[in-house]
Design a protein around this motif. Structure first.
Motif, PDB file in Angstrom:
ATOM      1  N   GLU A 156       0.839  -1.204   0.000  1.00 52.74           N
ATOM      2  CA  GLU A 156       0.000   0.000   0.000  1.00 52.74           C
ATOM      3  C   GLU A 156       0.875   1.255   0.000  1.00 52.74           C
ATOM      4  N   PRO A 157       0.305   2.398  -0.381  1.00 55.61           N
ATOM      5  CA  PRO A 157       1.043   3.656  -0.241  1.00 55.61           C
ATOM      6  C   PRO A 157       1.416   3.898   1.220  1.00 55.61           C
ATOM      7  N   GLU A 158       2.602   4.395   1.436  1.00 52.62           N
ATOM      8  CA  GLU A 158       3.064   4.610   2.812  1.00 52.62           C
ATOM      9  C   GLU A 158       2.571   5.958   3.338  1.00 52.62           C
ATOM     10  N   THR A 159       1.332   5.977   3.809  1.00 54.23           N
ATOM     11  CA  THR A 159       0.805   7.132   4.521  1.00 54.23           C
ATOM     12  C   THR A 159       1.162   6.988   5.997  1.00 54.23           C
ATOM     13  N   ILE A 160       0.901   8.014   6.788  1.00 55.68           N
ATOM     14  CA  ILE A 160       1.206   7.942   8.215  1.00 55.68           C
ATOM     15  C   ILE A 160       0.364   6.881   8.898  1.00 55.68           C
ATOM     16  N   GLU A 161      -0.944   6.856   8.590  1.00 53.18           N
ATOM     17  CA  GLU A 161      -1.803   5.862   9.226  1.00 53.18           C
ATOM     18  C   GLU A 161      -1.433   4.445   8.798  1.00 53.18           C
ATOM     19  N   HIS A 162      -0.915   4.314   7.583  1.00 53.85           N
ATOM     20  CA  HIS A 162      -0.513   2.966   7.142  1.00 53.85           C
ATOM     21  C   HIS A 162       0.717   2.490   7.908  1.00 53.85           C
ATOM     22  N   ILE A 163       1.794   3.259   7.896  1.00 53.12           N
ATOM     23  CA  ILE A 163       3.045   2.784   8.475  1.00 53.12           C
ATOM     24  C   ILE A 163       2.971   2.647   9.992  1.00 53.12           C
ATOM     25  N   LEU A 164       2.143   3.465  10.643  1.00 48.75           N
ATOM     26  CA  LEU A 164       2.051   3.410  12.110  1.00 48.75           C
ATOM     27  C   LEU A 164       0.905   2.540  12.611  1.00 48.75           C
ATOM     28  N   TRP A 165      -0.016   2.133  11.715  1.00 47.54           N
ATOM     29  CA  TRP A 165      -1.224   1.466  12.196  1.00 47.54           C
ATOM     30  C   TRP A 165      -1.643   0.270  11.346  1.00 47.54           C
ATOM     31  N   GLU A 166      -1.684   0.444  10.035  1.00 45.12           N
ATOM     32  CA  GLU A 166      -2.254  -0.571   9.158  1.00 45.12           C
ATOM     33  C   GLU A 166      -1.249  -1.589   8.645  1.00 45.12           C
ATOM     34  N   CYS A 167      -0.004  -1.190   8.523  1.00 46.63           N
ATOM     35  CA  CYS A 167       1.019  -2.071   7.962  1.00 46.63           C
ATOM     36  C   CYS A 167       1.188  -3.320   8.837  1.00 46.63           C
ATOM     37  N   PRO A 168       1.355  -4.509   8.247  1.00 46.72           N
ATOM     38  CA  PRO A 168       1.584  -5.728   9.035  1.00 46.72           C
ATOM     39  C   PRO A 168       2.749  -5.591  10.004  1.00 46.72           C
ATOM     40  N   ASN A 187     -11.788   1.020  10.790  1.00 40.59           N
ATOM     41  CA  ASN A 187     -11.127   1.745   9.711  1.00 40.59           C
ATOM     42  C   ASN A 187     -11.156   3.244  10.014  1.00 40.59           C
ATOM     43  N   TYR A 188      -9.990   3.842  10.084  1.00 36.55           N
ATOM     44  CA  TYR A 188      -9.883   5.272  10.375  1.00 36.55           C
ATOM     45  C   TYR A 188      -9.552   6.046   9.102  1.00 36.55           C
ATOM     46  N   ASN A 189     -10.035   7.283   9.026  1.00 34.84           N
ATOM     47  CA  ASN A 189      -9.777   8.127   7.862  1.00 34.84           C
ATOM     48  C   ASN A 189      -8.400   8.765   7.898  1.00 34.84           C
ATOM     49  N   SER A 190      -7.854   8.931   9.091  1.00 29.65           N
ATOM     50  CA  SER A 190      -6.554   9.589   9.221  1.00 29.65           C
ATOM     51  C   SER A 190      -5.913   9.179  10.535  1.00 29.65           C
ATOM     52  N   PHE A 191      -4.612   9.451  10.655  1.00 29.20           N
ATOM     53  CA  PHE A 191      -3.912   9.159  11.906  1.00 29.20           C
ATOM     54  C   PHE A 191      -4.482  10.009  13.042  1.00 29.20           C
ATOM     55  N   ARG A 192      -4.907  11.194  12.711  1.00 31.85           N
ATOM     56  CA  ARG A 192      -5.491  12.080  13.710  1.00 31.85           C
ATOM     57  C   ARG A 192      -6.723  11.450  14.349  1.00 31.85           C
ATOM     58  N   ASN A 193      -7.530  10.775  13.536  1.00 29.93           N
ATOM     59  CA  ASN A 193      -8.709  10.084  14.058  1.00 29.93           C
ATOM     60  C   ASN A 193      -8.319   8.944  14.993  1.00 29.93           C
ATOM     61  N   ILE A 194      -7.219   8.274  14.672  1.00 24.22           N
ATOM     62  CA  ILE A 194      -6.730   7.196  15.521  1.00 24.22           C
ATOM     63  C   ILE A 194      -6.372   7.743  16.906  1.00 24.22           C
ATOM     64  N   VAL A 195      -5.642   8.848  16.928  1.00 23.30           N
ATOM     65  CA  VAL A 195      -5.217   9.442  18.202  1.00 23.30           C
ATOM     66  C   VAL A 195      -6.417   9.931  18.994  1.00 23.30           C
ATOM     67  N   GLU A 196      -7.373  10.563  18.312  1.00 24.17           N
ATOM     68  CA  GLU A 196      -8.583  11.036  18.998  1.00 24.17           C
ATOM     69  C   GLU A 196      -9.331   9.868  19.640  1.00 24.17           C
ATOM     70  N   ASP A 197      -9.449   8.754  18.916  1.00 21.45           N
ATOM     71  CA  ASP A 197     -10.155   7.592  19.436  1.00 21.45           C
ATOM     72  C   ASP A 197      -9.416   7.007  20.637  1.00 21.45           C
ATOM     73  N   MET A 198      -8.100   6.951  20.552  1.00 17.73           N
ATOM     74  CA  MET A 198      -7.315   6.400  21.654  1.00 17.73           C
ATOM     75  C   MET A 198      -7.386   7.289  22.893  1.00 17.73           C
ATOM     76  N   PHE A 199      -7.403   8.590  22.693  1.00 22.24           N
ATOM     77  CA  PHE A 199      -7.540   9.505  23.839  1.00 22.24           C
ATOM     78  C   PHE A 199      -8.873   9.274  24.551  1.00 22.24           C
ATOM     79  N   SER A 200      -9.894   8.879  23.797  1.00 25.67           N
ATOM     80  CA  SER A 200     -11.212   8.645  24.407  1.00 25.67           C
ATOM     81  C   SER A 200     -11.282   7.311  25.134  1.00 25.67           C
ATOM     82  N   LYS A 201     -10.347   6.392  24.856  1.00 26.76           N
ATOM     83  CA  LYS A 201     -10.392   5.054  25.441  1.00 26.76           C
ATOM     84  C   LYS A 201      -9.336   4.815  26.518  1.00 26.76           C
TER      85      LYS A 201
END
Length: 240
Positions: A156-168, A187-201
Motif C-alpha cells: 500500500e502507499p506509505e501514509t502515516i496511518e498505514h506505516i504506524l497502524w495498518e502495515c503488518p 477503519n480510520y480516515n486519518s492518523f489524527r482520528n486514531i489518536v482522537e479515538d485512543m484519547f477517548s479510550k
C-alpha cells in the motif's frame, strides 16, 4: 487584471505596473499584438525578476475575446446586491470553521503535551497528527520520490496511518501491547482520528505507552529505510 491568459491566480505586488500603465491597464498590454506572445522585455522591465518569471509561465489562450469584468458570486458574472449577502455568509461560515479547527488543534496539542513522555515523543506525535512526517506517500506527492509504496510491506502507499497502524509490521508490534492498545477492527480516515479515538479510550499512562510504541514503530521503519536493518518486533516493546 483580465486578458487573454489562462485562468491562473498570482499575486503581483510591484508598483511599477501602475506607473507604467495606469489604473485601467489590462493584461493585453503585456502581449505583443503582432506575435500574440508575451512581451518578455516589457515584462522584465516592469516587474521584479520573480514576478516576471511567474507572469511568463502563464499560458496564453488562443482566442480574440476582449477583456471583461465578471462578479464571481453570480452565474452570469453580473453584480447584484443580493449576492453580497451570500458572499458575507460564506465568509462568516469559513471563519467559524477556521476558528473551530484552531480550537480543536490547540486542545489536541494540550492533551499530547500533558502526557508523561519525552519532548521528542511529543514532537513526533504532534508531527504525525499534522500529517507532516516524511512518508513515501508524502514525498511522492511533493514530486521528491516516484514510488509511494510502503518500503516494508510493499503493498500500500506509505501514509502515516498505514506505516504506524495498518502495515503488518506495525500490527506485529501492536499485538504485543496491552489489550486496550491493541489495534481494534476499525477503519480510520486519518492518523489524527486514531489518536482522537485512543484519547477517548485510554488513560494518561496508557496513552503515554501508546505514544512511545508509535514512536518506536517509526524508528523501526527508519532503521530499515536508511540502514537496511530489520528490527525484531519482539524487542520493540522494551525499547522505551
Amino acid at each position: 487584471m483580465a486578458g487573454q491568459m489562462a485562468t491562473t491566480t498570482h499575486f503581483i505586488q510591484t508598483s511599477n505596473w501602475y506607473s507604467y500603465f495606469g489604473d485601467e491597464a489590462k493584461v493585453e498590454a503585456l502581449i505583443d499584438e503582432g506575435t500574440k506572445e508575451c512581451d518578455h522585455n516589457l515584462i522584465q522591465a516592469t516587474f521584479s525578476q520573480q514576478e516576471a518569471e511567474l507572469i511568463s509561465q502563464i499560458p496564453l489562450i488562443n482566442c480574440n475575446r476582449e477583456d471583461t469584468l465578471r462578479w464571481r458570486c453570480t452565474v452570469n458574472g453580473i453584480f447584484i446586491v443580493r449576492s453580497v449577502y451570500y458572499l458575507q455568509g460564506e465568509i462568516r461560515d469559513r471563519q467559524k470553521g477556521q476558528c473551530s479547527q484552531v480550537t480543536q488543534t490547540q486542545e489536541e496539542w494540550t492533551r499530547i503535551w500533558k502526557l508523561l513522555i519525552t519532548p521528542a515523543t511529543k514532537n513526533f506525535m504532534w508531527r504525525a497528527c499534522l500529517n507532516i512526517l516524511p512518508t513515501k506517500a508524502k514525498l511522492s506527492k511533493k514530486k521528491i520520490l516516484d514510488d509511494p509504496t510502503c518500503p516494508i510491506c510493499l503493498r500500500e502507499p506509505e501514509t502515516i496511518e498505514h506505516i504506524l497502524w495498518e502495515c503488518p509490521s506495525a500490527a506485529d508490534i501492536l499485538r504485543q501491547c496491552s489489550r486496550k492498545i491493541q489495534k481494534p477492527q476499525i477503519n480510520y480516515n486519518s492518523f489524527r482520528n486514531i489518536v482522537e479515538d485512543m484519547f477517548s479510550k485510554l488513560n494518561q499512562e496508557e496513552m503515554a505507552e501508546f505514544s512511545m510504541i508509535l514512536t518506536s514503530i517509526w524508528w523501526k521503519r527508519n532503521q530499515y529505510v536508511f540502514k537496511n536493518i530489520m528490527i525484531d518486533p519482539k524487542s520493540m516493546i522494551y525499547r522505551n
